[in-house]
Write a protein that holds these residues in place. Structure first.
Motif, short mmCIF file in Angstrom:
data_model
loop_
_atom_site.label_atom_id
_atom_site.label_comp_id
_atom_site.label_asym_id
_atom_site.label_seq_id
_atom_site.Cartn_x
_atom_site.Cartn_y
_atom_site.Cartn_z
N ALA A 199 2.17 39.74 -19.58
CA ALA A 199 2.45 40.76 -18.57
C ALA A 199 1.45 40.71 -17.42
CB ALA A 199 2.45 42.15 -19.22
N ALA A 200 0.23 40.22 -17.67
CA ALA A 200 -0.79 40.11 -16.61
C ALA A 200 -0.55 38.89 -15.71
CB ALA A 200 -2.18 40.04 -17.23
N GLN A 201 0.37 38.03 -16.08
CA GLN A 201 0.77 36.85 -15.30
C GLN A 201 -0.38 35.89 -14.97
OE1 GLN A 201 2.93 38.87 -12.09
NE2 GLN A 201 4.83 38.33 -13.14
N PRO A 202 -1.08 35.43 -15.99
CA PRO A 202 -2.10 34.41 -15.72
C PRO A 202 -1.44 33.10 -15.29
CG PRO A 202 -1.74 34.60 -18.07
CD PRO A 202 -0.93 35.70 -17.42
N ASP A 203 -2.22 32.23 -14.68
CA ASP A 203 -1.70 30.93 -14.28
C ASP A 203 -1.35 30.09 -15.51
OD1 ASP A 203 -1.95 31.00 -11.31
OD2 ASP A 203 -4.05 31.36 -11.84
N SER A 204 -2.12 30.24 -16.57
CA SER A 204 -1.88 29.53 -17.83
C SER A 204 -2.20 30.45 -18.99
CB SER A 204 -2.77 28.29 -17.95
OG SER A 204 -2.57 27.39 -16.91
N ILE A 205 -1.50 30.23 -20.09
CA ILE A 205 -1.82 30.91 -21.35
C ILE A 205 -2.01 29.81 -22.39
CG2 ILE A 205 -1.02 32.43 -23.19
CD1 ILE A 205 0.62 33.95 -21.15
N VAL A 206 -3.11 29.86 -23.10
CA VAL A 206 -3.38 28.86 -24.14
C VAL A 206 -3.59 29.54 -25.48
CG1 VAL A 206 -4.28 27.16 -22.51
CG2 VAL A 206 -5.85 28.74 -23.60
N THR A 207 -3.11 28.87 -26.51
CA THR A 207 -3.20 29.44 -27.85
C THR A 207 -4.16 28.69 -28.75
OG1 THR A 207 -1.30 28.14 -28.58
CG2 THR A 207 -0.83 30.35 -27.74
N THR A 208 -4.66 27.55 -28.28
CA THR A 208 -5.61 26.77 -29.08
C THR A 208 -6.73 26.23 -28.19
OG1 THR A 208 -4.49 24.65 -28.71
CG2 THR A 208 -3.74 25.99 -30.60
N ARG A 209 -7.79 25.83 -28.83
CA ARG A 209 -8.92 25.22 -28.13
C ARG A 209 -8.48 23.92 -27.48
NH1 ARG A 209 -11.03 20.51 -27.49
NH2 ARG A 209 -13.25 20.31 -27.48
N GLU A 210 -7.61 23.17 -28.17
CA GLU A 210 -7.11 21.91 -27.62
C GLU A 210 -6.29 22.13 -26.36
OE1 GLU A 210 -8.35 21.55 -31.70
OE2 GLU A 210 -6.79 22.85 -30.88
N ALA A 211 -5.48 23.17 -26.36
CA ALA A 211 -4.69 23.49 -25.17
C ALA A 211 -5.60 23.90 -24.02
CB ALA A 211 -3.68 24.58 -25.48
N LEU A 212 -6.66 24.62 -24.32
CA LEU A 212 -7.62 25.00 -23.27
C LEU A 212 -8.27 23.75 -22.69
CD1 LEU A 212 -9.07 27.17 -21.64
CD2 LEU A 212 -10.70 27.39 -23.54
N ALA A 213 -8.66 22.83 -23.55
CA ALA A 213 -9.26 21.57 -23.07
C ALA A 213 -8.27 20.82 -22.20
CB ALA A 213 -9.69 20.72 -24.26
N ASP A 214 -7.00 20.81 -22.58
CA ASP A 214 -5.98 20.10 -21.79
C ASP A 214 -5.83 20.71 -20.40
OD1 ASP A 214 -5.50 18.34 -23.87
OD2 ASP A 214 -3.71 19.40 -24.56
N VAL A 215 -5.95 22.03 -20.29
CA VAL A 215 -5.82 22.69 -18.99
C VAL A 215 -7.08 22.46 -18.14
CG1 VAL A 215 -5.64 24.94 -17.84
CG2 VAL A 215 -4.21 24.45 -19.82
N LEU A 216 -8.24 22.53 -18.77
CA LEU A 216 -9.50 22.41 -18.04
C LEU A 216 -9.88 20.96 -17.74
CD1 LEU A 216 -11.61 25.11 -19.88
CD2 LEU A 216 -10.57 25.28 -17.61
N LEU A 217 -9.51 20.07 -18.63
CA LEU A 217 -9.87 18.66 -18.52
C LEU A 217 -8.58 17.83 -18.60
CD1 LEU A 217 -12.79 18.77 -21.09
CD2 LEU A 217 -13.05 18.62 -18.62
N PRO A 218 -7.80 17.76 -17.52
CA PRO A 218 -6.51 17.07 -17.58
C PRO A 218 -6.58 15.65 -18.13
CG PRO A 218 -6.72 18.26 -15.53
CD PRO A 218 -8.06 18.34 -16.22
#
Length: 135
Positions: free
Chosen positions: A113-132
């Motif tokens: 509902a806050a409409q972030p640019d990305s939502i990640v559910t795992t540490r790996e997904a966060l790494a993928d967004v931050l470190l393409p």
């Protein structure tokens, strides 16, 4: 108290790539520093902005804008990562990219509902967004 699995390694990767990391928290700065030290993550952060360093708290963007100013950064060079809607709202108000993580205080539907640019559910997904190049 312990770090989420894989997060210290991700912090180390980010720092090794020359990315400056900051904490914006409702805790006092000294408490945040102590907690980071307890989980052996204190060395990764350039600066900590606790409630004692800002006048207006999240979702007000004041602390984020203060950090950008003090460290000579532009909003389009920064990303606000948070586990609560007020983190995302503050990032939006500061004109920063926002990433919501689901392993914290707010549930997925609330974060959506806050409409972030990305939502990640795992540490790996966060790494993928931050470190393409990571994935």
């Amino acid at each position: 108290m312990k770090a989420y699995s894989g997060i210290p390694e991700l912090l180390q990767q980010l720092v090794q790539q020359g990315i400056a990391l900051f904490i914006m928290t409702s805790k006092k700065s000294a408490v945040a520093k102590r907690n980071l030290k307890l989980i052996s993550c204190d060395q990764y952060f350039t600066d900590i902005y606790g409630s004692d360093r800002v006048v207006a708290f999240k979702p007000n963007p004041e602390g984020l804008l203060q950090a950008l100013s003090e460290h000579q950064l532009l909003a389009n060079q920064a990303v606000m990562i948070g586990d609560a809607t007020f983190d995302i709202d503050a990032g939006h108000a500061a004109h920063m990219k926002t990433i919501a993580v689901t392993w914290g205080s707010h549930h997925l539907a609330t974060l959506e509902a806050a409409q972030p640019d990305s939502i990640v559910t795992t540490r790996e997904a966060l790494a993928d967004v931050l470190l393409p190049a990571h994935g």
